[in-house]
Design a protein around this motif. Structure first.
Motif, PDB file in Angstrom:
ATOM      1  N   ILE A   1      -5.945   7.741   4.505  1.00 16.20           N
ATOM      2  CA  ILE A   1      -5.497   6.218   4.492  1.00 16.20           C
ATOM      3  C   ILE A   1      -4.634   5.792   4.645  1.00 16.20           C
ATOM      4  O   ILE A   1      -4.579   4.771   5.454  1.00 16.20           O
ATOM      5  N   ALA A   2      -2.863   5.899   4.999  1.00 24.16           N
ATOM      6  CA  ALA A   2      -2.291   5.996   5.966  1.00 24.16           C
ATOM      7  C   ALA A   2      -2.576   5.450   7.315  1.00 24.16           C
ATOM      8  O   ALA A   2      -1.978   5.055   7.800  1.00 24.16           O
ATOM      9  N   LEU A   3      -3.108   6.610   7.879  1.00 29.07           N
ATOM     10  CA  LEU A   3      -3.019   6.291   9.227  1.00 29.07           C
ATOM     11  C   LEU A   3      -4.376   5.502   9.759  1.00 29.07           C
ATOM     12  O   LEU A   3      -3.995   4.768  10.228  1.00 29.07           O
ATOM     13  N   GLN A   4      -5.004   5.373   9.299  1.00 28.81           N
ATOM     14  CA  GLN A   4      -6.391   4.364   8.914  1.00 28.81           C
ATOM     15  C   GLN A   4      -5.687   2.429   8.327  1.00 28.81           C
ATOM     16  O   GLN A   4      -5.761   1.990   9.873  1.00 28.81           O
TER      17      GLN A   4
ATOM     18  N   LYS B   1       0.953  -0.735  -0.104  1.00 28.86           N
ATOM     19  CA  LYS B   1       0.064   0.144   0.282  1.00 28.86           C
ATOM     20  C   LYS B   1       0.716   0.926   0.188  1.00 28.86           C
ATOM     21  O   LYS B   1       0.442   2.233  -0.498  1.00 28.86           O
ATOM     22  N   TYR B   2       2.065   1.416   0.320  1.00 28.13           N
ATOM     23  CA  TYR B   2       2.767   2.305   0.534  1.00 28.13           C
ATOM     24  C   TYR B   2       3.655   2.626  -0.309  1.00 28.13           C
ATOM     25  O   TYR B   2       3.642   3.397  -1.044  1.00 28.13           O
ATOM     26  N   LEU B   3       4.094   1.826  -1.001  1.00 23.66           N
ATOM     27  CA  LEU B   3       4.842   1.701  -2.376  1.00 23.66           C
ATOM     28  C   LEU B   3       3.555   2.000  -3.337  1.00 23.66           C
ATOM     29  O   LEU B   3       4.273   3.320  -4.092  1.00 23.66           O
TER      30      LEU B   3
ATOM     31  N   GLN C   1      -4.417   2.395  -6.480  1.00 25.50           N
ATOM     32  CA  GLN C   1      -2.908   2.989  -7.341  1.00 25.50           C
ATOM     33  C   GLN C   1      -3.119   4.260  -7.002  1.00 25.50           C
ATOM     34  O   GLN C   1      -2.464   5.240  -7.753  1.00 25.50           O
ATOM     35  N   GLU C   2      -4.680   5.127  -7.014  1.00 24.16           N
ATOM     36  CA  GLU C   2      -5.201   6.356  -7.630  1.00 24.16           C
ATOM     37  C   GLU C   2      -5.818   6.693  -6.143  1.00 24.16           C
ATOM     38  O   GLU C   2      -6.659   6.008  -5.519  1.00 24.16           O
ATOM     39  N   PHE C   3      -5.988   7.901  -6.250  1.00 24.74           N
ATOM     40  CA  PHE C   3      -6.560   8.362  -4.723  1.00 24.74           C
ATOM     41  C   PHE C   3      -7.125  10.289  -5.287  1.00 24.74           C
ATOM     42  O   PHE C   3      -6.280  10.923  -6.477  1.00 24.74           O
ATOM     43  N   ALA C   4      -7.586  10.113  -4.311  1.00 22.52           N
ATOM     44  CA  ALA C   4      -8.732  11.220  -4.953  1.00 22.52           C
ATOM     45  C   ALA C   4      -7.966  12.767  -4.284  1.00 22.52           C
ATOM     46  O   ALA C   4      -7.658  14.106  -5.052  1.00 22.52           O
ATOM     47  N   SER C   5      -6.824  13.052  -3.709  1.00 18.75           N
ATOM     48  CA  SER C   5      -6.476  13.741  -3.210  1.00 18.75           C
ATOM     49  C   SER C   5      -4.891  13.723  -2.344  1.00 18.75           C
ATOM     50  O   SER C   5      -4.478  12.059  -1.932  1.00 18.75           O
ATOM     51  N   PHE C   6      -4.178  14.814  -2.163  1.00 14.80           N
ATOM     52  CA  PHE C   6      -2.579  14.538  -1.546  1.00 14.80           C
ATOM     53  C   PHE C   6      -2.909  13.878  -0.444  1.00 14.80           C
ATOM     54  O   PHE C   6      -2.617  13.195   0.375  1.00 14.80           O
ATOM     55  N   ARG C   7      -4.644  14.893   0.155  1.00 16.26           N
ATOM     56  CA  ARG C   7      -4.409  14.376   2.195  1.00 16.26           C
ATOM     57  C   ARG C   7      -5.251  13.130   2.077  1.00 16.26           C
ATOM     58  O   ARG C   7      -5.063  12.547   2.699  1.00 16.26           O
ATOM     59  N   GLU C   8      -6.012  12.441   0.959  1.00 17.38           N
ATOM     60  CA  GLU C   8      -6.035  11.219   1.193  1.00 17.38           C
ATOM     61  C   GLU C   8      -5.251   9.916   1.279  1.00 17.38           C
ATOM     62  O   GLU C   8      -5.449   9.179   1.832  1.00 17.38           O
TER      63      GLU C   8
END
Length: 172
Positions: free
Chosen positions: A98-101, A32-34, A87-94
């Motif tokens: 997700i990482a925190l969750q 996921k981090y990759l 692979q795709e994210f809606a925003s920089f913040r998202e």
């Protein structure tokens, strides 16, 4: 044959199974981090991408540490399959939401491993897992800090995304 192997390990089947699940979770976290790092790279956040590439490698090390522990204890370490990851994210913040969750989910899973060790009086594995307890405190703190930076730095301002890219990369 499995019954013969089972007698040469101090790991109970239940602890071995939950350790293999934890190893898979750590491996999945690395993937996921990759994917997050690659998305950041594609979208011009080179500093933060480097930070998450390092996180991916750290999670892989966490996986290998558990995998090796299982084999060192005479258990059967299961090589996890590689699932599809976002692979795709809606925003920089998202990415960091997700990482925190993900980090919270890993913490909860580690707590389950510890609980299983205590239920089965497996003090050696519990002691081994205490390193992960301390590590997760740091991982969650870092993920929360990244999100705090989004509160402090307005990403919609002209230099906001640039500043976030610089500051998030300095975490940890």
């Amino acid at each position: 044959m499995k019954d013969l192997l089972r007698t040469s390990t101090s790991l109970t089947e239940g602890v071995e199974n939950i350790l293999n699940l934890q190893a898979k979770l750590e491996s999945d976290a690395s993937n996921k981090y990759l994917a997050m790092a690659a998305w950041l790279d594609r979208n011009g956040f080179a500093n933060t991408a480097s930070y998450l590439y390092k996180q991916a490698e750290e999670e892989r090390e966490h996986f290998l540490k558990i995998f090796k522990f299982i084999t060192d204890m005479g258990g059967i370490a299961v090589t996890p399959s590689v699932p599809e990851v976002q692979q795709e994210f809606a925003s920089f913040r998202e990415v960091f939401e997700i990482a925190l969750q993900n980090e919270i989910a890993v913490t909860q899973a580690i707590n389950k491993v510890i609980a299983k060790c205590r239920a089965e009086n497996d003090y050696a594995t519990e002691d081994f897992m205490m390193w992960y307890v301390a590590e997760q405190r740091e991982e969650e703190k870092n993920a929360r800090r990244a999100l705090e930076l989004f509160e402090l730095i307005n990403e919609n301002e002209a230099t906001g995304k640039f500043e976030l890219d610089v500051q998030i990369a300095k975490i940890g």
